[in-house]
Design an enzyme around this catalytic site. Sequence first.
Site, short mmCIF file in Angstrom:
data_model
loop_
_atom_site.label_atom_id
_atom_site.label_comp_id
_atom_site.label_asym_id
_atom_site.label_seq_id
_atom_site.Cartn_x
_atom_site.Cartn_y
_atom_site.Cartn_z
N ALA A 160 -54.27 2.08 -8.93
CA ALA A 160 -53.45 1.04 -10.13
C ALA A 160 -54.81 0.56 -10.93
CB ALA A 160 -52.67 -0.11 -9.48
N TYR A 161 -55.75 0.24 -10.24
CA TYR A 161 -56.94 -0.09 -11.11
C TYR A 161 -57.33 0.77 -11.89
CZ TYR A 161 -61.85 -1.31 -11.88
OH TYR A 161 -63.04 -1.71 -12.46
N ALA A 162 -57.48 2.07 -11.42
CA ALA A 162 -58.03 3.22 -12.31
C ALA A 162 -57.14 3.44 -13.46
CB ALA A 162 -58.22 4.53 -11.30
N SER A 222 -55.38 1.39 -14.97
CA SER A 222 -55.44 0.32 -16.00
C SER A 222 -56.54 0.60 -16.96
CB SER A 222 -55.47 -1.04 -15.37
OG SER A 222 -56.74 -1.28 -14.69
#
Length: 250
Positions: free
Chosen positions: A154-156, A158
């Site tokens: 999810a971080y990647a 974003s």
Amino acid sequence: MGVLKGKTALVTGGSRGIGRAVAERLARDGARVAVHYGSNEAAAEETVGAILAGGGEAFAIGQELGVPGDAEALWKAFDAHADGLDILVNNAGIGTSAPFSSIGEEEYERIFAVNTKAPFFLAQLGAERLRDGGRIVNVSTGLSHAAVMPELIAYAMSKSALDTFTRYLSKVLGPRGITVNAVAPGIVDTDVNAGWLRGNEEAWAGAAAMSALGKVGEPSDIADVVAFLASHDGRWVTGQWIDATGGSLA
């Protein structure tokens, strides 16, 4: 000191880690720096104090990101101290997230609110204040170009959206001579990574081995790249994703 004399910069998340290193470097280069913080006022004031002690100019502004009205409130606080902007560094972000199998909607939405939505609207409202020939630098990640840590999906994602925003915004603001670029760190020795990296020799060695240079990155390594893009020397670079992972993706 001097290449940014007369310039005003805003660094979001400028109180610690990469953000602090960027704020201090831009100040050494002569810029007056707005050090933004989300919750840690003491850290921001410490950063401002360090800049002032070094002969630079800085002030702190606080505003939580990822909440409704965050960009408008942040710029209102900024306007109380400055009458224009030359450099915007969108550094603030959430650095970790739960893996695919367990992340919930609330955490997912929070990651995108801070890492993607906030920079979008900060830039949108900031464009009204940004002088022609200005600079926007978005802090991305090497994980948006290589799935080496799939637990951070999810971080990647974003940050991948932030990369796309960077390219498109460079076209939108290019006619005003404003450059827009993304700088992508790899593993950097900051408080965000302290829990698993510092004091763990195996983890440190593994992180260092990922870099072609055989070392863990330091905040100053990233700050120096940002400073180049913010300077006159970086005037012909725009719309780019700059790999600042120390060769971790080579």
